[in-house]
Design a protein around this motif. Structure first.
Motif, PDB file in Angstrom:
ATOM      1  N   LEU A 109       0.852  -1.217   0.256  1.00 53.30           N
ATOM      2  CA  LEU A 109      -0.138  -0.112   0.037  1.00 53.30           C
ATOM      3  C   LEU A 109       0.932   1.431  -0.037  1.00 53.30           C
ATOM      4  N   GLY A 110       1.831   1.236   0.740  1.00 55.24           N
ATOM      5  CA  GLY A 110       2.831   2.415   1.126  1.00 55.24           C
ATOM      6  C   GLY A 110       3.659   2.410  -0.368  1.00 55.24           C
ATOM      7  N   VAL A 111       3.832   1.645  -1.233  1.00 55.53           N
ATOM      8  CA  VAL A 111       4.759   1.751  -2.451  1.00 55.53           C
ATOM      9  C   VAL A 111       3.794   2.314  -3.369  1.00 55.53           C
ATOM     10  N   ALA A 112       2.489   1.647  -3.547  1.00 58.40           N
ATOM     11  CA  ALA A 112       1.516   2.206  -4.508  1.00 58.40           C
ATOM     12  C   ALA A 112       1.332   3.682  -4.197  1.00 58.40           C
ATOM     13  N   LEU A 113       0.973   4.049  -3.161  1.00 60.53           N
ATOM     14  CA  LEU A 113       0.627   5.188  -2.895  1.00 60.53           C
ATOM     15  C   LEU A 113       2.214   6.277  -3.093  1.00 60.53           C
ATOM     16  N   LEU A 114       2.936   5.825  -2.917  1.00 57.81           N
ATOM     17  CA  LEU A 114       4.325   6.354  -2.941  1.00 57.81           C
ATOM     18  C   LEU A 114       4.516   6.741  -4.561  1.00 57.81           C
ATOM     19  N   LEU A 115       4.315   5.743  -5.347  1.00 58.73           N
ATOM     20  CA  LEU A 115       4.169   5.851  -6.931  1.00 58.73           C
ATOM     21  C   LEU A 115       3.539   7.002  -7.508  1.00 58.73           C
ATOM     22  N   GLY A 116       2.144   7.243  -7.064  1.00 53.84           N
ATOM     23  CA  GLY A 116       1.331   8.129  -7.506  1.00 53.84           C
ATOM     24  C   GLY A 116       1.835   9.561  -7.141  1.00 53.84           C
ATOM     25  N   VAL A 117       2.288   9.435  -5.811  1.00 51.95           N
ATOM     26  CA  VAL A 117       2.781  10.856  -5.343  1.00 51.95           C
ATOM     27  C   VAL A 117       3.996  11.427  -6.166  1.00 51.95           C
ATOM     28  N   VAL A 118       4.737  10.350  -6.384  1.00 48.42           N
ATOM     29  CA  VAL A 118       6.202  10.845  -7.149  1.00 48.42           C
ATOM     30  C   VAL A 118       5.828  11.022  -8.356  1.00 48.42           C
ATOM     31  N   ALA A 119       4.977  10.416  -9.181  1.00 47.94           N
ATOM     32  CA  ALA A 119       4.826  10.554 -10.387  1.00 47.94           C
ATOM     33  C   ALA A 119       4.269  12.021 -10.788  1.00 47.94           C
ATOM     34  N   VAL A 120       3.568  12.662  -9.807  1.00 49.56           N
ATOM     35  CA  VAL A 120       2.999  14.018  -9.910  1.00 49.56           C
ATOM     36  C   VAL A 120       4.163  15.007  -9.863  1.00 49.56           C
ATOM     37  N   GLN A 121       5.518  14.800  -9.281  1.00 43.45           N
ATOM     38  CA  GLN A 121       6.511  15.791  -8.922  1.00 43.45           C
ATOM     39  C   GLN A 121       7.343  15.975 -10.301  1.00 43.45           C
ATOM     40  N   TRP A 122       7.170  15.120 -11.154  1.00 44.67           N
ATOM     41  CA  TRP A 122       7.758  15.079 -12.510  1.00 44.67           C
ATOM     42  C   TRP A 122       7.052  15.985 -13.538  1.00 44.67           C
ATOM     43  N   LEU A 123       5.664  16.554 -13.093  1.00 39.97           N
ATOM     44  CA  LEU A 123       4.899  17.250 -14.213  1.00 39.97           C
ATOM     45  C   LEU A 123       5.405  18.567 -14.251  1.00 39.97           C
ATOM     46  N   PRO A 124       5.238  19.325 -15.578  1.00 34.76           N
ATOM     47  CA  PRO A 124       5.885  20.432 -15.752  1.00 34.76           C
ATOM     48  C   PRO A 124       4.653  21.552 -15.254  1.00 34.76           C
ATOM     49  N   ALA A 125       3.378  20.985 -15.133  1.00 33.80           N
ATOM     50  CA  ALA A 125       2.079  21.770 -14.654  1.00 33.80           C
ATOM     51  C   ALA A 125       1.166  20.999 -14.005  1.00 33.80           C
ATOM     52  N   LEU A 126       0.566  21.347 -12.779  1.00 37.87           N
ATOM     53  CA  LEU A 126      -0.463  20.805 -12.294  1.00 37.87           C
ATOM     54  C   LEU A 126      -1.738  20.495 -13.211  1.00 37.87           C
ATOM     55  N   PRO A 127      -2.264  19.519 -13.497  1.00 32.34           N
ATOM     56  CA  PRO A 127      -3.730  19.478 -13.626  1.00 32.34           C
ATOM     57  C   PRO A 127      -4.616  19.965 -12.815  1.00 32.34           C
ATOM     58  N   PRO A 128      -6.043  20.345 -13.265  1.00 30.25           N
ATOM     59  CA  PRO A 128      -6.744  20.777 -12.110  1.00 30.25           C
ATOM     60  C   PRO A 128      -7.334  20.020 -11.133  1.00 30.25           C
ATOM     61  N   PRO A 129      -6.934  20.257  -9.883  1.00 35.44           N
ATOM     62  CA  PRO A 129      -7.444  19.440  -9.177  1.00 35.44           C
ATOM     63  C   PRO A 129      -8.698  18.647  -9.039  1.00 35.44           C
ATOM     64  N   VAL A 130      -9.626  19.439  -9.242  1.00 36.79           N
ATOM     65  CA  VAL A 130     -11.198  19.179  -9.438  1.00 36.79           C
ATOM     66  C   VAL A 130     -11.137  18.366 -10.632  1.00 36.79           C
ATOM     67  N   GLY A 131     -11.660  16.982 -10.395  1.00 36.39           N
ATOM     68  CA  GLY A 131     -11.551  16.000 -11.526  1.00 36.39           C
ATOM     69  C   GLY A 131     -10.506  15.191 -11.339  1.00 36.39           C
ATOM     70  N   SER A 132      -9.233  15.445 -10.758  1.00 36.14           N
ATOM     71  CA  SER A 132      -8.026  14.577 -10.522  1.00 36.14           C
ATOM     72  C   SER A 132      -8.171  13.275  -9.838  1.00 36.14           C
ATOM     73  N   LEU A 152      -7.392  -4.635  -8.726  1.00 29.27           N
ATOM     74  CA  LEU A 152      -7.372  -2.925  -9.360  1.00 29.27           C
ATOM     75  C   LEU A 152      -6.937  -2.241  -7.905  1.00 29.27           C
ATOM     76  N   ARG A 153      -7.054  -2.848  -6.884  1.00 32.80           N
ATOM     77  CA  ARG A 153      -6.833  -2.236  -5.657  1.00 32.80           C
ATOM     78  C   ARG A 153      -5.322  -1.274  -5.702  1.00 32.80           C
ATOM     79  N   LEU A 154      -4.439  -1.888  -5.916  1.00 30.31           N
ATOM     80  CA  LEU A 154      -3.200  -1.151  -6.026  1.00 30.31           C
ATOM     81  C   LEU A 154      -3.105  -0.046  -7.105  1.00 30.31           C
ATOM     82  N   PRO A 155      -3.630  -0.415  -8.352  1.00 21.73           N
ATOM     83  CA  PRO A 155      -3.722   0.737  -9.305  1.00 21.73           C
ATOM     84  C   PRO A 155      -4.382   1.898  -8.916  1.00 21.73           C
TER      85      PRO A 155
END
Length: 768
Positions: free
Chosen positions: A12-35, A52-55
């Motif tokens: 669970l920790g690694v899956a959550l970490l992957l999602g959080v880290v992927a955002v830090q490579w973005l040049p701009a943030l998408p709209p929080p509403v709907g993300s 599908l729980r981990l994805p």
């Protein structure tokens, strides 16, 4: 059918970490509403398809990071309000740092007004108070007049990303206190920083040596204000910065202290066990003592990570559940990411969690006796040194080859001798101040001896090991190699994991071809520093400023850039003239490369011996010709017009470095330049209105003009008239203030061209 197995805490920790880290490579943030919508959809589908729980958790982690990142960006000062004066009321956060030129502190704004009207500005701002700043006790509230700007920092090869750090620490703006009769204190409030400040003063009153005092303040309350740049240099050379301030291991020692107190209590009153079981009481005492010690440290990231792990274990003990190391670490990771997903932007997050994970992977914890403890300690230092080498090079650009030995000595001595003594001394300061002095002086003697040894080890070969800037793919391979190398027994061919370290420690280099050269105009704010490299040689032209506070751009920008660019030998250091914004960092660069020749336009005004730079001097490196065009011997000129003017001619084009010359000297330089060639011009005098005469621009006919100036600098460089002159001549004008460091490649057979600018090189959503 068998029910699908639920993922464990580590997964669970690694899956959550992957999602959080992927955002830090973005040049701009998408709209929080709907993300969060894709994650919620997949989470709903996981009720039907459990795989599908981990994805789903990856997607939800990304949505959480987007939302928190957007909130942090929204705290920043609006661009339209930069450079304005605000009347604010707020509270001093943390401990103010007193320097010779200013007092620096963090201020939490409660309310702000602009021209008498309330403005939506709150959060933390980093401030300087110049010119006879008053004493600023922790936790005091103030009414202040502030000049503020957004947290924009320098961006260079090998440099730290201050804008990333500002986002992670929720810094809304930076600025300074304006001289105003209305600045006044509003009173004292209660907070833990006030206690930290009183303890720091108590230590200083009882330990006579100032350096020993600074070490004990760092060990006890995480107060590193008394440590200077040389101290951190010694710490980095030994790989022990994590021991200087309160580390996670020290918090663990505090937890053991709480357990010991409970054991003594149960030994004194055995009947107490009939009313309260001993194990839950020990768990609660460990968490309480660790929490109190963490509060004294200001709740730094390693401290919070350790507290979360202790809290998980304590709750498990209280609920009579057994948790493995991986589950404990996974739950701590989940708690950390849920509390603050932006923690992944700090080096401490990765060094803490990855280091503990490798120790759990490699050490079985079944050692007995002193011999077993020493074997585990030695193995642990080897694991930490090798496993964390990729991350250390990624974040800091350097590593220590003596760090394993230094830590082998320092970790047990600091953690089991110095820290317990300091804890007892701090406890005495709180309970019985008269008894604190002997305990603190014993701790000071131990810290003094430890530091004496670290200073000697910092001089050993390999204490500072620099490598070119680490590429992401090389980092990934090295981490995989560490996992393979330290895999449990039975894994095949584990030593082959070392091969995956080769791209990291032996990177591919691409020097310029014969007859070509490469140029980097570094981002040093209002100043100048340029690196020129041929196939086998390198030159630094100017080295930025050094400020009264001790901040040296030669050390903070020029040296890290040289290391990141893979330049381990400097042939020539040329300082155009002796003004601080060009020459301030020269001493540090010269000391780092003592074999380099040194030339200056004003050698008599330089703070170190240098040869005179005179017109007519010339040399050839790797098919590239270098010529000094000015100043002439015996010529009477003002300071700026004494600048060394250097022309670099390769097979494909030319670079002209004119320093701070003005329009009076420009015709002479243009006449000495020779026939027109494809030229890159570093704009004279940062774009001052008294330089870059239209006739000079026409004579040089540059294909490209680069200007080194500070963002919104007080001189107004480059002047609008100068910008208009280059525009009229149809010469593209690029500035370090807007683009960060600028790299220009001049290969043989091709005209010089910009290859990359650092502000656009790896765009991130937090960049200005």
């Amino acid at each position: 059918m068998h029910e699908a197995r639920r993922p464990g805490a580590a997964a669970l920790g690694v899956a959550l970490l992957l999602g959080v880290v992927a955002v830090q490579w973005l040049p701009a943030l998408p709209p929080p509403v709907g993300s969060a919508l894709p994650g919620l959809v997949v989470l709903g589908a996981s009720l039907r398809w459990p795989r599908l729980r981990l994805p789903a958790l990856v997607l939800l982690g990304a949505a959480w990071a987007i939302w928190r990142g957007a909130l942090a960006l929204d705290l920043r000062l609006p661009r339209a309000l930069e450079g304005r004066d605000f009347e604010v009321v707020g509270r001093i956060s943390g401990l103010a740092q007193v320097r010779s030129d200013a007092t620096r502190f963090v201020f939490e704004i409660e309310r702000a007004t602009l021209d008498g009207r309330p403005v939506p500005l709150d959060g933390r701002v980093r401030l300087s108070w110049y010119e006879d700043a008053p004493v600023l006790p922790a936790c005091t509230r103030w009414h202040l007049r502030l000049r503020l700007r957004r947290p924009r920092t320098l961006l260079d090869p090998g440099g730290l990303d201050g804008e990333r750090a500002a986002l992670e620490r929720r810094i809304a703006a930076v600025g300074y206190v304006r001289e105003d009769g209305g600045n006044h204190a509003l009173g004292q409030t209660r907070c833990v920083d006030g206690l930290r400040e009183r303890l720091a003063q108590g230590i200083a009153a009882r330990v006579p040596d100032p350096h020993d005092t600074a070490l004990l303040q760092a060990f006890s309350i995480g107060d590193t204000r008394g440590l200077d740049q040389d101290d951190w240099e010694v710490a980095r050379a030994n790989g022990v910065p994590h021991l200087i301030a309160i580390s996670g291991f020290h918090v663990g020692v505090a937890a053991l202290f709480g357990i010991a107190l409970v054991r003594l209590l149960y030994l004194a009153w055995p009947a107490l066990a009939l009313r309260l079981p001993r194990l839950p009481a020990q768990a609660a005492a460990a968490l309480l003592s660790a929490g109190l010690y963490g509060a004294l440290a200001g709740f730094g990231l390693p401290t919070v990570r350790t507290l979360l792990m202790i809290a998980v274990v304590a709750l498990a003990r209280c609920s009579r559940r057994a948790l493995g190391g991986a589950q404990t670490l996974g739950l701590a990771l989940v708690a950390m990411l849920l509390a603050d997903p932006l923690a992944v932007l700090s080096a401490g997050f990765w060094l803490s969690f990855v280091g503990v994970a490798f120790l759990m992977l490699c050490l079985d914890g079944r050692a007995h006796g002193l011999g077993g403890f020493l074997r585990e300690l030695s193995a642990g230092q080897l694991v930490m040194t090798v496993a964390l080498l990729p991350l250390t090079l990624w974040f800091f650009g350097e590593a220590s080859l003596v760090g394993a030995l230094s830590n082998l000595v320092a970790v047990p001595f600091v953690s089991f001798v110095i820290v317990p003594c300091v804890l007892l001394g701090v406890l005495a300061l709180l309970v019985l101040p008269a008894a604190a002095a002997p305990v603190l002086r014993l701790a000071a003697a131990c810290a003094h001896a430890q530091w004496w040894l670290l200073e000697r080890m910092a001089q050993w070969p390999g204490a500072h090991w620099y490598l070119p800037e680490v590429q992401p793919w090389a980092l990934a391979l090295a981490v995989a190699g560490a996992l393979w190398l330290f895999a449990p027994r039975g894994a095949p061919l584990r030593m082959l994991g070392l091969l995956l370290f080769l791209p990291l420690v032996w990177p591919v280099r691409h020097p310029p071809a014969e007859g070509g050269f490469r140029v980097w105009v570094l981002d040093v704010g209002q100043g100048l520093s340029v690196v020129v490299r041929t196939r086998h040689h390198a030159l630094v032209y100017d080295a930025g400023a050094r400020y009264p506070s001790g901040f040296d751009l030669g050390e903070a920008v020029v040296l890290p850039a040289l290391h990141a660019l893979g330049i381990d030998r400097l042939d020539l250091l040329m300082i155009s003239h002796a003004d601080n914004d060009h020459a301030g960092g020269a001493r540090v660069v010269a000391e780092a490369f003592p074999e380099a020749l040194r030339y200056a336009g004003e050698p008599a005004r330089m703070p170190l011996p240098m040869r005179a730079c005179l017109a007519g001097q010339a040399w050839n490196w790797d098919g590239v010709r270098f010529r000094v065009l000015s100043p002439r011997a015996g010529a009477a000129a003002r300071r700026n017009d004494r600048s060394c003017v250097l022309a670099v001619d390769g097979a494909g084009g030319r670079l002209l470095l004119p320093g701070d010359i003005g329009s009076r000297i420009e015709p002479e330089v243009a006449a000495a330049l020779g026939p027109p060639r494809p030229t890159v011009l570093v704009v004279p005098h940062h774009g001052s209105r008294y330089s870059s005469d239209p006739a000079f621009i026409a004579a040089v006919a540059p294909r490209l003009a680069l200007v080194s100036a500070g963002w919104h600098n007080r001189f107004g460089h480059p002047h609008p008239l100068v910008v208009a002159r280059y525009a009229a001549a149809r010469v593209p004008l690029l500035g370090t203030a807007e683009r960060g460091a600028i790299e220009v490649d001049a290969p043989p057979g091709h005209p010089p061209a910009v290859t990359v600018t650092w502000r656009q090189r790896r765009p991130r959503y937090w960049r200005e």
